[in-house]
Design an enzyme around this catalytic site. Structure first.
Site, PDB file in Angstrom:
ATOM      1  N   LYS A  38      40.484  36.197  40.327  1.00  0.00           N
ATOM      2  CA  LYS A  38      39.373  36.277  41.285  1.00  0.00           C
ATOM      3  C   LYS A  38      39.911  36.586  42.674  1.00  0.00           C
ATOM      4  CE  LYS A  38      39.192  31.217  41.846  1.00  0.00           C
ATOM      5  NZ  LYS A  38      38.303  30.163  42.281  1.00  0.00           N
ATOM      6  N   HIS A  93      36.860  21.591  35.507  1.00  0.00           N
ATOM      7  CA  HIS A  93      37.865  21.902  36.541  1.00  0.00           C
ATOM      8  C   HIS A  93      38.249  20.614  37.257  1.00  0.00           C
ATOM      9  CE1 HIS A  93      40.117  24.539  39.133  1.00  0.00           C
ATOM     10  NE2 HIS A  93      39.428  24.213  40.216  1.00  0.00           N
ATOM     11  N   ARG A 129      43.819  27.936  32.507  1.00  0.00           N
ATOM     12  CA  ARG A 129      43.445  28.939  33.514  1.00  0.00           C
ATOM     13  C   ARG A 129      44.538  28.956  34.581  1.00  0.00           C
ATOM     14  NH1 ARG A 129      39.065  25.714  32.940  1.00  0.00           N
ATOM     15  NH2 ARG A 129      39.251  24.964  35.080  1.00  0.00           N
ATOM     16  N   ASP A 134      45.547  44.459  66.098  1.00  0.00           N
ATOM     17  CA  ASP A 134      46.302  45.404  65.260  1.00  0.00           C
ATOM     18  C   ASP A 134      47.802  45.371  65.499  1.00  0.00           C
ATOM     19  OD1 ASP A 134      43.581  46.557  64.897  1.00  0.00           O
ATOM     20  OD2 ASP A 134      43.938  47.148  66.992  1.00  0.00           O
TER      21      ASP A 134
HETATM   22  N1  PMH Z   1      39.636  27.533  37.296  1.00  0.00           N
HETATM   23  C1  PMH Z   1      38.710  27.429  38.262  1.00  0.00           C
HETATM   24  C2  PMH Z   1      37.327  27.078  37.880  1.00  0.00           C
HETATM   25  C3  PMH Z   1      39.080  27.644  39.600  1.00  0.00           C
HETATM   26  O1  PMH Z   1      38.141  27.518  40.533  1.00  0.00           O
HETATM   27  C4  PMH Z   1      40.430  27.946  39.905  1.00  0.00           C
HETATM   28  C5  PMH Z   1      40.917  28.123  41.307  1.00  0.00           C
HETATM   29  C6  PMH Z   1      41.346  28.042  38.863  1.00  0.00           C
HETATM   30  C7  PMH Z   1      40.916  27.832  37.576  1.00  0.00           C
HETATM   31  C8  PMH Z   1      42.797  28.348  39.078  1.00  0.00           C
HETATM   32  O2  PMH Z   1      43.424  27.338  39.797  1.00  0.00           O
HETATM   33  P1  PMH Z   1      44.933  27.464  40.256  1.00  0.00           P
HETATM   34  O3  PMH Z   1      44.993  28.650  41.153  1.00  0.00           O
HETATM   35  O4  PMH Z   1      45.224  26.195  40.950  1.00  0.00           O
HETATM   36  O5  PMH Z   1      45.700  27.689  39.015  1.00  0.00           O
HETATM   37  N2  PMH Z   1      39.964  27.966  42.315  1.00  0.00           N
HETATM   38  C9  PMH Z   1      40.210  27.731  43.608  1.00  0.00           C
HETATM   39  C10 PMH Z   1      39.184  27.495  44.519  1.00  0.00           C
HETATM   40  O6  PMH Z   1      37.915  27.520  44.189  1.00  0.00           O
HETATM   41  N3  PMH Z   1      39.679  27.226  45.698  1.00  0.00           N
HETATM   42  O7  PMH Z   1      41.000  27.250  45.600  1.00  0.00           O
HETATM   43  C11 PMH Z   1      41.352  27.567  44.319  1.00  0.00           C
END
Ligand code: PMH
Length: 372
Positions: A41, A169, A222, A316
């Site tokens: 993402k 999560h 994940r 810049d």
């Molecule tokens: N799964 C979910 C639902 C997440 O939001 C994230 C990371 C991950 C997996 C991966 O986590 P990691 O990078 O620690 O492995 N999300 C975010 C977030 O929403 N803000 O910082 C990290």
């Protein structure tokens, strides 16, 4: 962007082999049947979604996770078959597009399922969903068995929607204290156990849980931040099962060099005042590139020495105090290694009082990503 058409010397260099190394080592660390969902993402945490996804696929990832419909469609345009899931809530009107493009959605509301059911007869392929459990993160998800049952039953009643997975999560997997983490794991296990049939893919672990916790791998993990070679926290860093290879470097060059006299000032506001005669270099990178003003004082590497960014960072450009006279065109490393020294993303995060995640995400679109 075509590398040949880059005139400004500022660039982020992404080492895809580092990404592959980080995934391959994760796979050695996991049990062999556990799948790796590569979290790409936010343009792969600023590293470039398509390039990272292709590298991750070669290294054994079997699914991608993004945050939004737009990110999913962007990735799907280049990745034909591999499942892509959207971790965030999506509007009902995206569901037909998701079914068509084999994009897996996150669901946690029976109202949402009922609305999608009304259109699902027209889907030319079943819509795959993963049910999100809010076991304590407090963001999105079902919180009780009753809510889970309502969502599950609504999906079972629909013809063209398929439960492919269930996930949660963690809020604190990267911390030493395990109380909240243990509680979340317990809640998640109970809710999963309450389903009449176990979905294909049960998953909970982010990077921190994948690397430092036991018994949380389920069917998939994940993997986000450490795919890019960064530790999620200093606690996890101390307990890493293998060394991580950072994938991103940020480089530029001197575009101007001058000697200033004691008492001369540099940049907006004249806040920097030379204490003696000094050599100053100008670097074509600024806050519009993501080198925000809070990074004034941060050092860069130049010919193996450290040189501080002085005065206010402009949109810049920024200025650095050179250790001696240097030539225009001299390479400047803002993040990465040069000779014996290295500036890690953690150093920027510490200066900005934030986490490493934020740093590559804040490098703007204007900085070309070059792949090695
Ligand atoms: N799964 C979910 C639902 C997440 O939001 C994230 C990371 C991950 C997996 C991966 O986590 P990691 O990078 O620690 O492995 N999300 C975010 C977030 O929403 N803000 O910082 C990290």
């Amino acid at each position: 962007m075509n590398e040949l058409l880059q005139f400004r010397p500022t660039k982020a260099i992404i080492d895809l082999s580092a990404i592959q190394y980080n995934i391959e080592n994760l796979r050695k660390h996991l049990q062999s049947n556990v799948e790796v969902i590569a979290v790409v993402k936010a343009n792969a945490y600023g590293h470039g979604d398509v390039q990272v996804a292709k590298a991750a696929l070669e290294a054994g990832a079997t699914m991608f996770a993004v945050a939004t419909p737009e990110e999913a469609l962007h990735l799907r345009a280049s990745i034909e078959k591999t499942p892509i899931m959207i971790l965030g809530a999506v509007p009902v009107n995206f569901a037909p597009y998701a079914a068509k493009a084999n994009i897996t959605l996150t669901v946690f509301s029976s109202e949402w399922v009922n609305e999608v059911t009304l259109m699902s007869k027209e889907f030319n392929a079943p819509l795959k969903v993963h049910i999100k459990v809010d076991s304590g993160m407090g963001r999105i998800g079902v919180r009780t068995e009753k809510e889970l049952k309502a969502v599950y039953d609504a999906i079972t009643m629909a013809n063209n929607i398929e439960v492919d997975g269930i996930f949660t999560h963690f809020a604190t997997a990267d911390e030493e204290d395990t109380e909240q983490y243990d509680h979340q794991l317990e809640v998640f296990k109970e809710l999963v156990a309450s389903l009449p049939v176990k979905p294909r893919l049960v998953h909970a672990a982010n990077t921190a849980a994948s690397l430092v916790k036991e018994g949380v791998q389920f069917d998939a993990v994940r993997f986000g931040i450490s795919m890019y070679g960064l530790a999620p926290s200093t606690f996890v860093e101390k307990h890493l099962p293998y060394e991580l290879h950072p994938a991103l470097a940020l480089e530029s060059e001197l575009v101007h060099v001058k000697k200033i006299a004691k008492g001369d000032t540099v940049s907006y506001g004249g806040t920097y005042v030379a204490q003696q005669d000094e050599w100053i270099g100008t670097v074509p990178i600024g806050y519009a590139d993501g080198v925000i003003r809070g990074l004034s004082g941060q050092e860069v590497l130049i010919d193996g020495s450290r040189a501080p960014i002085i005065g206010r960072i402009c949109m810049d450009q920024c200025m650095i105090r050179l250790p001696r006279k240097m030539a225009v065109g001299e390479k400047v490393v803002l993040i990465g290694k040069q000779q014996q020294d290295e500036i890690q993303i953690q150093e920027w995060a510490d200066r900005l009082d934030t986490i490493v995640y934020e740093i590559p995400c804040m490098l703007s679109q204007r900085v070309p990503r070059i792949y090695r």
